[in-house]
Scaffold this motif. Structure first.
Motif, short mmCIF file in Angstrom:
data_model
loop_
_atom_site.label_atom_id
_atom_site.label_comp_id
_atom_site.label_asym_id
_atom_site.label_seq_id
_atom_site.Cartn_x
_atom_site.Cartn_y
_atom_site.Cartn_z
N SER A 1 6.06 -0.07 -19.19
CA SER A 1 5.29 0.92 -19.97
C SER A 1 4.03 1.31 -19.20
N TYR A 2 3.53 2.49 -19.51
CA TYR A 2 2.27 2.95 -18.91
C TYR A 2 1.12 2.43 -19.77
N GLN A 3 0.23 1.66 -19.15
CA GLN A 3 -0.85 0.99 -19.91
C GLN A 3 -2.10 1.87 -19.86
N TRP A 4 -2.09 2.89 -20.72
CA TRP A 4 -3.17 3.89 -20.71
C TRP A 4 -4.52 3.27 -21.04
N ALA A 5 -4.52 2.33 -21.97
CA ALA A 5 -5.80 1.71 -22.36
C ALA A 5 -6.39 0.94 -21.18
N ALA A 6 -5.53 0.23 -20.44
CA ALA A 6 -6.02 -0.54 -19.28
C ALA A 6 -6.55 0.40 -18.21
N PHE A 7 -5.87 1.54 -18.01
CA PHE A 7 -6.33 2.51 -17.01
C PHE A 7 -7.70 3.07 -17.41
N TYR A 8 -7.83 3.37 -18.69
CA TYR A 8 -9.10 3.88 -19.22
C TYR A 8 -10.22 2.86 -19.01
N GLN A 9 -9.93 1.61 -19.35
CA GLN A 9 -10.96 0.56 -19.22
C GLN A 9 -11.33 0.34 -17.75
N ALA A 10 -10.31 0.39 -16.87
CA ALA A 10 -10.59 0.16 -15.45
C ALA A 10 -11.47 1.29 -14.90
N ILE A 11 -11.25 2.52 -15.34
CA ILE A 11 -12.09 3.64 -14.86
C ILE A 11 -13.53 3.41 -15.31
N HIS A 12 -13.67 2.79 -16.50
CA HIS A 12 -15.03 2.50 -16.98
C HIS A 12 -15.59 1.20 -16.40
N GLY A 13 -14.89 0.65 -15.40
CA GLY A 13 -15.44 -0.51 -14.69
C GLY A 13 -15.20 -1.83 -15.37
N GLU A 14 -14.35 -1.85 -16.43
CA GLU A 14 -14.07 -3.13 -17.08
C GLU A 14 -13.01 -3.87 -16.26
N PRO A 15 -13.15 -5.17 -16.09
CA PRO A 15 -12.22 -5.89 -15.22
C PRO A 15 -10.81 -5.93 -15.80
N VAL A 16 -9.83 -5.63 -14.98
CA VAL A 16 -8.42 -5.73 -15.38
C VAL A 16 -7.78 -6.69 -14.40
N PRO A 17 -7.22 -7.83 -14.88
CA PRO A 17 -6.85 -8.92 -14.01
C PRO A 17 -5.86 -8.58 -12.87
N LEU A 18 -4.75 -7.92 -13.17
CA LEU A 18 -3.75 -7.72 -12.10
C LEU A 18 -4.02 -6.47 -11.26
N ALA A 19 -3.87 -5.37 -11.87
CA ALA A 19 -4.38 -4.07 -11.46
C ALA A 19 -3.82 -3.27 -10.30
N PRO A 20 -2.58 -3.27 -9.91
CA PRO A 20 -1.56 -4.30 -10.03
C PRO A 20 -1.73 -5.29 -8.89
N ASP A 21 -1.07 -6.44 -9.03
CA ASP A 21 -1.16 -7.46 -7.98
C ASP A 21 -0.49 -6.92 -6.71
N PRO A 22 -1.27 -6.70 -5.63
CA PRO A 22 -0.69 -6.11 -4.42
C PRO A 22 0.46 -6.96 -3.86
N ASP A 23 0.37 -8.29 -4.02
CA ASP A 23 1.42 -9.15 -3.47
C ASP A 23 2.77 -8.88 -4.16
N VAL A 24 2.73 -8.71 -5.48
CA VAL A 24 3.97 -8.43 -6.22
C VAL A 24 4.49 -7.05 -5.83
N LEU A 25 3.60 -6.08 -5.83
CA LEU A 25 4.01 -4.71 -5.53
C LEU A 25 4.65 -4.61 -4.14
N VAL A 26 3.99 -5.19 -3.15
CA VAL A 26 4.49 -5.09 -1.78
C VAL A 26 5.78 -5.92 -1.63
N ALA A 27 5.84 -7.08 -2.29
CA ALA A 27 7.06 -7.92 -2.20
C ALA A 27 8.27 -7.16 -2.75
N GLY A 28 8.07 -6.37 -3.80
CA GLY A 28 9.17 -5.58 -4.38
C GLY A 28 9.69 -4.57 -3.37
N LEU A 29 8.78 -3.92 -2.66
CA LEU A 29 9.18 -2.91 -1.67
C LEU A 29 9.84 -3.58 -0.46
N GLN A 30 9.39 -4.80 -0.13
CA GLN A 30 10.03 -5.54 0.98
C GLN A 30 11.47 -5.92 0.61
#
Ligand SMILES: NC(=O)c1ccc[n+]([C@@H]2O[C@H](COP(=O)([O-])OP(=O)(O)OC[C@H]3O[C@@H](n4cnc5c(N)ncnc54)[C@H](O)[C@@H]3O)[C@@H](O)[C@H]2O)c1
Length: 350
Positions: free
Chosen positions: A302-331
């Motif tokens: 799902s698209y996490q619109w609330a998390a995107f909104y909060q991140a733009i406002h500088g609120e910490p979002v833990p994964l955001a996404p985790d680059p290791d997971v994202l890159v591992a998927g493409l590998q």
């Protein structure tokens, strides 16, 4: 709720589906659609008329709009990292979609750049926050001490390929869309499994072209060997028009139990459902039967619109996404592409 953020959408094929999420759906409390852009002039003009917003055919003109701080980028994944850099350099934050890129190196680089310049890049898979269905799976595995992962089967299908015809787009090119159904929809399962079970060391692929009008395959099978020792298989197809929701099925076997997500019958009236059906069978202390069933609101992908909104406002979002997971998927996709060509087991290059 503070003021909504003005967002512009770039890429108006799938982009229309998400524009509806901004106008009437879960994105509406957070974002306001302020402009659209597509390099195809007809699509741009139609989009502008449909949403009563300015329409652009050149990204640069849109990026010059200082009153629009956020971009939804829904162009094809090929060279998306370059587009993301251009958009970041214009000072905008971005939400985009799976698959993130075709090139794992370019993907890592652009995520590092985003971190360095404190720009937000989100997408739906892997998502910024752990999706509720995956969180529940992890919670059961821990609570009932299911032990080591042993094996998994993932399945994702729909009937979209039955109507597809070659149109010269990236969907038709096996270099740009390798093992098409695996890159297009299997990537959700790959990202989920990376979140749950960690990295994959080896893969093997089979692919077939059963019914599509495109030159690329419409059905694909992948074997996975996880670094933790577990084995997995993924089946994906664009040729199963069974009128069921576009769900991502998972069976996860552990030493002391099995977890199912969306396995078995589902009713057709839940086509747009954001609910995952989870079930657990396990053996507890003294061999006691443990069974659980639950429906979870909030599915991975799902698209996490609330998390995107909060991140733009500088609120910490833990994964955001985790680059290791994202890159591992493409590998994994790259290794599957190599395996489809060689017919051999291929190592996932990291
Ligand atoms: N089609 C779907 O059902 C679907 C579902 C989920 C996710 N997605 C994802 O959405 C992304 C786009 O898929 P699609 O099916 O819409 O692709 P598509 O190729 O059909 O459409 C992409 C659109 O982007 C425009 N575009 C490309 N480059 C551009 C640029 N530099 N500036 C402005 N416009 C540009 C094209 O003119 C086209 O209209 C992919 O990552 C895909 O995986 C698609």
């Amino acid at each position: 709720m503070p003021e909504r953020i003005r967002i512009a959408f770039v890429g108006l094929n799938f982009g229309h589906y998400l524009a509806e999420q901004i106008i009437h759906g879960p994105g509406s409390p957070y974002f306001e659609l302020a402009a659209v852009c597509d390099q195809n002039p007809q699509r741009a003009e139609e989009g502008g008329k449909r949403y009563h917003v300015p329409a652009y055919t050149h990204l640069d003109e849109l990026l010059a709009r200082a009153d629009i701080p956020a971009i939804g980028l829904f162009t094809p994944p090929i060279r998306r990292a370059l587009l993301l850099k251009t958009i970041m350099q214009a000072g905008k934050d971005i939400i985009t979609t799976k698959p993130f890129e075709i090139d794992p190196l370019a993907a890592r680089e652009v995520l590092e750049e985003a971190r360095k310049y404190r720009r937000v890049i989100h997408l739906n898979s892997p998502s910024p926050l752990m999706p509720p269905d995956l969180a529940q799976i992890q919670a059961w595995a821990k609570e009932f001490r299911l032990g080591r992962p042993v094996g998994c089967r993932g399945e994702a299908w729909h009937g979209g390929g039955l109507n597809e015809k070659a149109d010269g787009s990236w969907y038709d090119d096996p270099e740009l869309c390798p093992l098409a159904p695996m890159y297009r929809i299997g990537i959700y399962l790959i990202n989920d499994l990376l979140c749950l079970w960690g990295k994959v060391s080896e893969v093997q692929a089979l692919q077939a072209r059963v019914c599509t009008g495109r030159p690329t395959p419409d059905t694909a099978l992948a074997g996975l060997r996880f670094q933790n020792g577990a084995l997995g298989s993924l089946f994906t197809s664009l040729c199963v028009g069974d009128n069921r929701p576009d769900e991502h099925h998972l069976t996860l076997n552990y030493e002391h139990g099995t977890i199912y997500r969306n396995v078995g019958f589902s009713s057709p009236n839940r086509a747009d459902s954001q609910v995952a059906r989870l079930a657990l069978n396990a053996s507890g202390p003294n061999g006691k039967d443990i069974t659980r069933q639950v429906e979870i609101e909030g599915i991975s992908g799902s698209y996490q619109w609330a998390a995107f909104y909060q991140a733009i406002h500088g609120e910490p979002v833990p994964l955001a996404p985790d680059p290791d997971v994202l890159v591992a998927g493409l590998q994994i996709i790259q290794a599957l592409k190599a395996s489809a060509k060689s017919g051999m087991i291929e190592v996932v290059k990291t």
